[in-house]
Design an enzyme around this catalytic site. Structure first.
Site, PDB file in Angstrom:
ATOM      1  N   LYS A  29     -16.719  -6.892   2.356  1.00  0.00           N
ATOM      2  CA  LYS A  29     -16.135  -8.567   2.284  1.00  0.00           C
ATOM      3  C   LYS A  29     -15.975  -9.205   3.741  1.00  0.00           C
ATOM      4  O   LYS A  29     -16.619 -10.209   3.927  1.00  0.00           O
ATOM      5  CB  LYS A  29     -14.831  -8.455   1.599  1.00  0.00           C
ATOM      6  CG  LYS A  29     -15.048  -8.499   0.110  1.00  0.00           C
ATOM      7  CD  LYS A  29     -13.691  -8.422  -0.535  1.00  0.00           C
ATOM      8  CE  LYS A  29     -13.397  -7.652  -1.813  1.00  0.00           C
ATOM      9  NZ  LYS A  29     -12.260  -7.411  -2.122  1.00  0.00           N
TER      10      LYS A  29
ATOM     11  N   HIS B 111       0.910  -1.403   0.070  1.00  0.00           N
ATOM     12  CA  HIS B 111      -0.023  -0.164  -0.059  1.00  0.00           C
ATOM     13  C   HIS B 111       0.875   1.083  -0.047  1.00  0.00           C
ATOM     14  O   HIS B 111       0.599   2.190  -0.739  1.00  0.00           O
ATOM     15  CB  HIS B 111      -0.881   0.184   1.303  1.00  0.00           C
ATOM     16  CG  HIS B 111      -2.030  -0.957   1.305  1.00  0.00           C
ATOM     17  ND1 HIS B 111      -2.129  -1.886   2.413  1.00  0.00           N
ATOM     18  CD2 HIS B 111      -3.029  -1.296   0.504  1.00  0.00           C
ATOM     19  CE1 HIS B 111      -3.253  -2.481   2.067  1.00  0.00           C
ATOM     20  NE2 HIS B 111      -3.692  -2.403   1.069  1.00  0.00           N
TER      21      HIS B 111
ATOM     22  N   ARG C 207      -1.111  -6.003  -7.983  1.00  0.00           N
ATOM     23  CA  ARG C 207      -0.169  -6.837  -7.741  1.00  0.00           C
ATOM     24  C   ARG C 207       0.269  -7.891  -8.785  1.00  0.00           C
ATOM     25  O   ARG C 207       1.145  -7.674  -9.207  1.00  0.00           O
ATOM     26  CB  ARG C 207      -0.190  -7.397  -6.403  1.00  0.00           C
ATOM     27  CG  ARG C 207      -0.187  -6.417  -5.054  1.00  0.00           C
ATOM     28  CD  ARG C 207      -0.690  -7.290  -3.984  1.00  0.00           C
ATOM     29  NE  ARG C 207      -2.321  -7.682  -4.549  1.00  0.00           N
ATOM     30  CZ  ARG C 207      -3.036  -8.351  -3.360  1.00  0.00           C
ATOM     31  NH1 ARG C 207      -2.640  -8.658  -2.244  1.00  0.00           N
ATOM     32  NH2 ARG C 207      -4.397  -8.531  -3.781  1.00  0.00           N
TER      33      ARG C 207
ATOM     34  N   SER D 141      -3.155  -7.701   2.926  1.00  0.00           N
ATOM     35  CA  SER D 141      -3.452  -7.425   4.276  1.00  0.00           C
ATOM     36  C   SER D 141      -3.806  -9.021   4.850  1.00  0.00           C
ATOM     37  O   SER D 141      -3.577  -9.243   6.105  1.00  0.00           O
ATOM     38  CB  SER D 141      -4.570  -6.569   4.415  1.00  0.00           C
ATOM     39  OG  SER D 141      -4.213  -5.311   4.052  1.00  0.00           O
TER      40      SER D 141
END
Ligand code: PNS
Length: 172
Positions: free
Chosen positions: A49, A25, A100, A137
């Site tokens: 989510k 990030h 990514r 994360s």
């Protein structure tokens, strides 16, 4: 271009759950700060989510401390509800997302189109450094809370808050 910054695009919003923020990030934040005059890092209060492990206050503390060294033009805010409504209210010119790996693009493409249809604001994608291509994360949390070393994957202020969180959970 003036001083390497895009002239027409001035205010960008980089949204996310940041539960917790990672070095991936931060890499995207640094790259975006180099492109746009103003960058708002916007924490979604209630991610759709899953419920966040870190409170909004913890995520704000971690992000503010992490972006402090990036320099001017970056600020941390939070929002509830639709990103499209937030970017309209913030008068943002563009949404920034990090990619990514190629598979990230599939869901990001439909989100970008939905956000554009709702707000008329385009999404620009920035690639995080390949060094962070496996860093998310959710993996960072899983590894850390199972006793793994994530010091290379999160900014130092984030690691401090994570250690405090683990200690407070262990005291319960
Ligand atoms: O870091 P994340 O969890 O990948 O970030 C996802 C985020 C916050 C960008 C996304 O969930 C979002 O935009 N949430 C706000 C609700 C919304 O606008 N949903 C429709 C998205 S097309």
């Amino acid at each position: 271009m003036t001083n390497g910054k895009l002239e027409r695009v001035t205010r960008a919003v980089y949204p996310g759950s940041f539960d917790p923020p990672t070095k991936g990030h931060l890499d995207v934040i640094e790259r975006a700060a180099g492109c746009f005059g103003e960058l708002i890092v916007a924490i979604v209060v209630n991610p759709q989510k899953r419920a966040p492990m870190f409170s909004l206050e913890e995520r704000e503390t971690m992000l503010k401390a992490s972006v402090a060294r990036v320099g001017g033009g970056v600020r941390v805010e939070h929002f509830r509800g639709l990103l499209a409504d937030y970017v309209k209210a913030a008068k943002a010119d563009v949404i920034v997302k990090g990619l990514r790996v190629v598979s990230d693009f599939e869901s990001e493409m439909s989100a970008a189109m939905m956000n554009r249809s709702l707000s008329d604001v385009d999404t620009l994608f920035l690639m995080a450094d390949h060094e962070y291509s496996f860093v998310s994360s959710s993996l960072v949390k899983e590894v850390f809370f199972l006793g793994g070393d994530v010091a290379a994957l999160v900014p130092e202020p984030v690691l401090r808050v994570m250690v405090e969180k683990r200690n407070s959970l262990q005291r319960r």
